[in-house]
Scaffold this active site. Structure first.
Site, mmCIF file in Angstrom:
data_model
loop_
_atom_site.group_PDB
_atom_site.id
_atom_site.type_symbol
_atom_site.label_atom_id
_atom_site.label_comp_id
_atom_site.label_asym_id
_atom_site.label_seq_id
_atom_site.Cartn_x
_atom_site.Cartn_y
_atom_site.Cartn_z
ATOM 1 N N HIS A 189 0.841 -1.208 0.000
ATOM 2 C CA HIS A 189 0.000 0.000 0.000
ATOM 3 C C HIS A 189 0.879 1.262 0.000
ATOM 4 O O HIS A 189 0.850 2.037 0.961
ATOM 5 C CB HIS A 189 -0.891 -0.034 1.257
ATOM 6 C CG HIS A 189 -2.095 0.834 1.179
ATOM 7 N ND1 HIS A 189 -2.037 2.202 1.145
ATOM 8 C CD2 HIS A 189 -3.414 0.537 1.120
ATOM 9 C CE1 HIS A 189 -3.250 2.702 1.085
ATOM 10 N NE2 HIS A 189 -4.097 1.730 1.065
ATOM 11 N N GLU A 294 -0.518 1.059 -5.682
ATOM 12 C CA GLU A 294 -0.372 -0.099 -4.796
ATOM 13 C C GLU A 294 -0.432 -1.401 -5.600
ATOM 14 O O GLU A 294 -1.508 -1.788 -6.068
ATOM 15 C CB GLU A 294 -1.485 -0.077 -3.760
ATOM 16 C CG GLU A 294 -1.706 1.272 -3.093
ATOM 17 C CD GLU A 294 -3.087 1.419 -2.479
ATOM 18 O OE1 GLU A 294 -3.771 0.392 -2.279
ATOM 19 O OE2 GLU A 294 -3.486 2.560 -2.183
HETATM 20 O O1 TA6 Z 1 -6.044 1.175 -1.132
HETATM 21 C C1 TA6 Z 1 -7.071 2.116 -1.078
HETATM 22 C C2 TA6 Z 1 -7.914 1.825 0.145
HETATM 23 O O2 TA6 Z 1 -8.486 0.535 0.069
HETATM 24 C C3 TA6 Z 1 -8.977 2.924 0.265
HETATM 25 O O3 TA6 Z 1 -10.269 2.416 -0.011
HETATM 26 C C4 TA6 Z 1 -8.815 3.404 1.714
HETATM 27 O O4 TA6 Z 1 -9.615 2.622 2.584
HETATM 28 C C5 TA6 Z 1 -7.320 3.159 1.916
HETATM 29 O O5 TA6 Z 1 -7.107 1.877 1.345
HETATM 30 C C6 TA6 Z 1 -6.827 3.301 3.318
HETATM 31 O O6 TA6 Z 1 -7.288 2.259 4.112
HETATM 32 P P1 TA6 Z 1 -6.865 2.270 5.675
HETATM 33 O O7 TA6 Z 1 -7.450 1.021 6.258
HETATM 34 O O8 TA6 Z 1 -5.370 2.301 5.730
HETATM 35 O O9 TA6 Z 1 -7.447 3.550 6.247
#
Ligand code: TA6
Length: 320
Positions: A189, A294
């Site tokens: 991520h 990501e």
């Molecule tokens: O990767 C994008 C995502 O899935 C968004 O939908 C948002 O939820 C982000 O990840 C951050 O997620 P988190 O659980 O780290 O707040």
């Protein structure tokens, strides 16, 4: 003195080997991290909590490539907002019920578990002072009681972070250590640090199908070669044919993100409202200076039978 052909030249004393990479374990408890620095100044920092890369500097150490929230929790009490959180064994909110991951938190447990530093593994050429490989491990024994209960499967993860002068490579190896098969998703991520989101485009995804989570998870085709950001973007691109997705700033290539045995990629920017709504996202206008690209295997599930191994990850080149 006997004249001989090919007389060996004077044997000079072997060159003192160039100083190698410096690897230190810094801090205590949940804040403990591994810091590796190349002789030329490039560096990477990996928090043992989540094996989260929290800093990657290229260009002799002058250029920070990752965005980190000013309110990121770096004490090991919650997933880091920024850097490269490791998402495993599920991406996003898990299936509502009837799946082995259903009781896990969003994005799984890897990013909020304490990993073990396995050491700096020898590069092919031990005198190679231009790169250093750090290995981290996580298995059932490293999980919280809740996570072990929620996902009662036997697994082993080794996560390798390799710093070179102009690139960072992060690869995970997943092994099924148990008797029964299991399935998982994996994603890195990554929060890239950029100057101005209004001047950023992401290329290399044209022609690919994506799920747009901003448009009720409807499915679309990416027509344009360049994705631009003029509002919240949250898209899951699936089965991408080419290996490389690029991030450009002001039309100039800034990062090449090369997928390694993974076919999917999420692009995300929370924009104004979502940024404000996240308590650990700071400053509020920090969305202007970050973009998430990501890479992962999140379309469907990877299945491992007893003893089987899967490997995947990314190589990122900083082009500044
Ligand atoms: O990767 C994008 C995502 O899935 C968004 O939908 C948002 O939820 C982000 O990840 C951050 O997620 P988190 O659980 O780290 O707040």
């Amino acid at each position: 003195m006997v004249e001989r052909a090919n007389r060996p030249s004077n044997l000079s004393a072997p060159k003192a080997s160039a100083p190698g990479p410096q690897v230190d374990i810094v801090g205590q408890g949940g804040s403990q991290k591994v810091v590796a620095t190349l002789p030329s100044g490039e560096s990477v920092e990996v928090l043992l909590f989540g094996a989260t890369v929290t800093s990657w500097k290229s260009n002799g150490g002058k250029t920070e490539n990752l965005w980190l929230s000013e309110k990121a929790d770096l004490t090991g009490s919650k997933a880091v907002r920024g850097g490269v959180p490791v998402v495993f064994p599920v991406f996003g909110p898990p299936p509502k019920s009837g799946h082995a991951t259903s009781s896990l938190p969003q994005h799984g447990f890897a990013r909020s578990s304490r990993w073990e530093f396995l050491g700096k593994s020898d590069t092919e050429d031990a005198l190679d002072s231009d790169s250093v490989k750090l290995d981290f491990g996580l298995d059932r024994s490293g999980l919280s009681e809740d996570a072990r209960k929620a996902w009662p499967l036997d697994f082993g993860l080794v996560y390798s972070v390799t710093l070179s002068k102009e690139s960072l490579q992060t690869v995970i190896t997943v092994r099924n250590e148990g008797e029964e098969s299991f399935e998982f998703q994996f994603l890195l991520h990554t929060y890239f640090k950029i100057q101005d989101i209004s001047k950023v485009s992401v290329t290399g995804l044209s022609g690919t199908e994506y799920v747009d989570k901003v448009l009720d998870a409807t499915t679309h085709q990416q027509k344009d070669n360049a994705i631009k950001f003029t509002g919240e973007v949250d898209r899951v691109y699936k089965a991408i044919p080419q290996d490389t997705t690029s991030i450009l700033e002001d039309g100039k290539p800034r990062f090449d993100v090369i997928r390694d045995n993974v076919k999917d990629t999420v692009t995300w920017n929370p924009w104004i409202e979502k940024a404000k709504a996240m308590g650990d996202f700071s400053p509020d206008d920090g969305y202007k200076n970050m973009v998430c690209v990501e890479v992962g295997a999140v379309d469907g599930w990877q299945k491992l039978e007893k003893g089987e191994v899967w490997e995947g990850g990314m190589l990122v080149k900083s082009l500044l």
